[in-house]
Scaffold this motif. Structure first.
Motif, short mmCIF file in Angstrom:
data_model
loop_
_atom_site.label_atom_id
_atom_site.label_comp_id
_atom_site.label_asym_id
_atom_site.label_seq_id
_atom_site.Cartn_x
_atom_site.Cartn_y
_atom_site.Cartn_z
N HIS A 105 0.87 -1.18 0.00
CA HIS A 105 0.00 0.00 0.00
C HIS A 105 0.91 1.22 0.00
N TRP A 108 2.08 4.26 2.24
CA TRP A 108 2.37 3.67 3.56
C TRP A 108 3.65 2.84 3.55
N TRP A 184 -8.85 1.91 -5.09
CA TRP A 184 -9.97 2.29 -4.23
C TRP A 184 -9.82 3.76 -3.89
N GLU A 224 -12.18 -1.37 -6.84
CA GLU A 224 -12.83 -1.74 -5.57
C GLU A 224 -13.92 -0.73 -5.23
N LYS A 226 -17.05 0.70 -2.63
CA LYS A 226 -17.37 0.76 -1.20
C LYS A 226 -18.53 1.72 -1.01
N ASP A 259 -14.73 -6.29 -1.84
CA ASP A 259 -14.33 -6.31 -0.44
C ASP A 259 -15.59 -6.67 0.34
N HIS A 262 -17.80 -4.01 2.16
CA HIS A 262 -18.16 -2.76 1.49
C HIS A 262 -19.58 -2.70 0.95
N HIS A 286 -11.22 -8.73 -1.34
CA HIS A 286 -10.62 -8.38 -0.07
C HIS A 286 -11.47 -9.09 0.97
N ASP A 294 -18.06 -1.45 7.44
CA ASP A 294 -16.74 -1.90 7.00
C ASP A 294 -15.89 -2.17 8.24
N ASP A 332 -8.11 -8.20 3.85
CA ASP A 332 -8.07 -6.76 4.15
C ASP A 332 -8.77 -6.58 5.49
C1 RM4 Z 1 -10.61 0.84 2.50
C2 RM4 Z 1 -10.55 -0.25 1.45
C3 RM4 Z 1 -9.19 -0.40 0.84
C4 RM4 Z 1 -8.10 -0.32 1.86
C5 RM4 Z 1 -8.29 0.87 2.77
C6 RM4 Z 1 -7.23 0.93 3.85
O1 RM4 Z 1 -11.79 0.75 3.25
O2 RM4 Z 1 -10.96 -1.47 2.00
O3 RM4 Z 1 -9.09 -1.64 0.20
O4 RM4 Z 1 -6.93 -0.14 1.12
O5 RM4 Z 1 -9.53 0.80 3.38
#
Ligand code: RM4
Ligand code: MN
Ligand code: MN
Length: 435
Positions: A105, A108, A184, A224, A226, A259, A262, A286, A294, A332
Motif C-alpha cells: 500500500h 504507507w 480504491w 474496488e 465501497k 471487499d 463494502h 478483499h 466496513d 483486508d
Molecule cells: C478501505 C478499502 C481499501 C483499503 C483501505 C485501507 O476501506 O478497504 O481496500 O486499502 O480501506
C-alpha cells in the motif's frame, strides 16, 4: 537471513518438531474423515490437494495493529517499516503455507530502496500481489489536497496528481513483480447537492482511463467499490454496478474487486459474485468479516456461512468451467485487539475451510434438486457440506506443505513476538485510529 527474527524463531526444524507431536492424531482423524467422504463418492486427497494449492495475499497494513476513530492500542514488537512487515508476513507463510505473497500500500510502504525490498522478499521467499494506491489521505509536502476528492476532484490539478500517484504505484509494482493495481478511492460527498453525481462519475472514468493506459500488457486493474466512508452521503464508486460499468468502459484488463465489508447490511454478496462471474469481470476479493459496516473483522469470525456461500459460487463457476477465472485473493482486515500475525493466520485458514467445504458440495445432486424445485433438499445439500468438519483436511494440507499442523500453537511457543518487542522499540506517536 542473519538478524531476521522470522528465520531464527520459526525454523523448519521447529515446525517439524511441533508437528511430530500432533501427527499421529492427525493421521487417524484424516483417515476417518477420508472413509466418511469415500462413502459420499469424494476422494479426500483431491480436496486436500486443492486446499494446499489455495493462496491468499497478506495486506502489508494488516500486520500492524489497527484501531478505530477513537483510539489505537499498539502491541509490543509492531513492525515499523515495510521490511519488518515482510518479516511478519513470512512468519504467516512459514506456519500456514497459504500466504506466499504480500499486497503493498503506497505511500504507507514507501521506501527509497525498492531493489533492497525485492531482495528482502526474495530471501524470505515472498512475492508481491496487487499494489494498492492511496489518494484518500494527504501526505506531508504534497502540493494538492484530497480533502474534496482525488480522481474525481473538480480541479484538474488534483486529478493529475492522483493519476500520477497511481502510475507511480504501477512502476514500483512492476519492479517488484506485481501484476495488478487495486484502485480504491474515498471520493464522494457528505451533503446532497455537494457534488454533481453524474459529473463526478464521468471524471472518474476519464482519470481511470489514464491510469489504465499506463498498465503493462500483463497487468490488471482491480476496481474496488465501497458504499460509504469516508464520504457519508454518496461515494463515487459505491457499488458493484458503478465498478462493473467502469470496468466495461475501461477495457479488458479492468475487473471488479469485492471487499466483503463494502456493502449495505444484509446485502447478498454471493449474488454479486455470481453476477460478476457472469459478466467475466470478477477480479478478486478483499476478505474480512463484518457485523455492521466496513468493520474489517477477521474473515469467517462473524458469518462463516456467508463466506462458505461465496466460495460455493466460485467452486460452482469452476465446476461449470467458466473460462478465464483468475482471481486475486487478498485479506483486508484491521486487527485491533489481537496479535495481527495470529489473526491473519486464522483468517487464511478460515478461507481454506470455506473452500474445502464448498468442494464437498455434491453438485450433481444439488443440480437435480434445483431442477426438481426441491428447495428443502437443495438447501440441505449445501448445509451438509458446510457442517462437515474439514479440520483434518486443512491440517494435512499444511503438514504436506511443510507448514504447521497447529500454526497458532507453534507461533505462541516460538517466542517470535517477544523477540520482536526487544528489537523493535515502540513507535510512540499519539496518532489516529484506523490504519
Ligand atoms: C478501505 C478499502 C481499501 C483499503 C483501505 C485501507 O476501506 O478497504 O481496500 O486499502 O480501506
Ligand atoms: Mn479493501
Ligand atoms: Mn475497507
Amino acid at each position: 537471513m542473519t538478524g531476521n527474527p522470522a528465520a531464527t524463531f520459526i525454523q523448519a526444524r521447529a515446525i517439524e518438531q511441533a508437528n511430530a507431536r500432533l501427527q499421529a492424531d492427525l493421521e487417524q482423524d484424516y483417515q476417518r474423515l477420508g472413509e466418511l467422504l469415500t462413502r459420499n463418492g469424494i476422494e479426500i486427497d483431491s480436496v486436500t490437494n486443492a486446499v494446499a494449492a489455495f493462496e491468499v495475499a497478506i495486506p502489508s497494513w494488516g500486520v500492524g495493529t489497527g484501531g478505530t476513530r477513537f483510539a489505537r492500542f499498539p502491541q509490543p514488537g509492531e513492525p515499523r517499516s515495510v521490511f519488518e512487515k515482510l518479516e511478519d508476513c513470512s512468519v504467516i507463510q512459514r506456519l500456514t503455507g497459504a500466504t506466499p505473497r504480500v499486497s503493498l500500500h503506497f505511500p504507507w510502504d514507501q521506501t527509497g530502496d525498492i531493489a533492497g525490498l525485492k531482495a528482502c522478499a526474495d530471501e524470505l521467499k515472498l512475492g508481491f500481489d496487487a499494489v494498492n494506491s492511496n489518494t484518500f489521505q494527504d501526505r506531508p509536502g504534497q502540493t494538492q489536497s484530497y480533502k474534496f476528492g482525488s480522481l474525481t476532484h473538480t480541479d484538474p490539478a488534483v486529478r493529475e496528481q492522483a493519476i500520477a500517484h497511481n502510475i507511480e504505484c504501477i512502476k514500483i509494482g512492476a519492479q517488484l513483480g506485481s501484476k495488478a493495481l487495486t484502485l480504491w478511492i474515498g471520493d464522494g460527498a457528505n451533503f446532497p447537492g455537494q457534488q454533481n453525481l453524474a459529473r463526478a462519475y464521468e471524471r472518474y472514468l476519464e482519470s481511470a482511463a489514464k491510469i489504465y493506459a499506463a498498465l503493462p500488457s500483463d497487468w490488471r486493474l482491480l476496481i474496488e467499490h465501497k458504499m460509504y466512508e469516508p464520504a457519508f452521503y454518496a461515494t463515487v464508486i459505491q457499488d458493484w454496478g458503478s465498478s462493473l460499468m467502469a470496468a466495461q468502459t475501461l477495457g479488458p484488463k479492468a475487473f471488479c474487486l469485492v471487499d466483503l465489508g463494502h456493502h449495505a447490511p444484509n446485502v447478498n454478496i454471493e449474488m454479486i459474485v455470481s453476477r460478476l462471474v457472469h459478466a467475466r469481470r470478477l477480479g478478486g476479493f478483499h476478505f474480512n468479516d463484518s457485523k455492521y459496516g466496513d468493520d474489517d473483522l477477521d474473515a469467517g469470525s462473524i458469518d462463516p456461512y456467508r463466506l462458505f456461500l461465496i466460495f460455493n459460487e466460485l467452486v460452482d463457476a469452476q465446476w461449470r468451467k467458466t473460462p478465464d477465472l483468475a482471481l486475486a485473493h487478498m485479506l483486508d482486515q484491521s486487527h485491533n485487539v489481537t496479535d495481527p500475525v495470529e489473526s491473519l493466520m486464522s483468517s487464511a485458514i478460515e478461507l481454506q475451510r470455506a473452500y474445502a467445504q464448498s468442494l464437498l458440495v455434491d453438485r450433481r445432486t444439488l443440480d437435480e434438486y434445483q431442477q426438481d424445485n426441491d428447495a428443502l433438499m437443495a438447501s440441505h445439500t449445501l448445509k451438509r457440506a458446510f457442517t462437515t468438519d474439514v479440520q483434518p483436511i486443512l491440517a494435512m494440507a499444511r503438514m504436506r506443505r511443510g507448514a504447521a499442523i497447529d500454526p497458532i500453537g507453534t507461533y505462541r511457543s516460538s517466542g517470535y513476538r517477544a523477540a520482536c518487542a526487544a528489537r523493535r522499540p515502540a513507535n510512540l506517536s499519539f496518532g489516529g485510529g484506523i490504519v
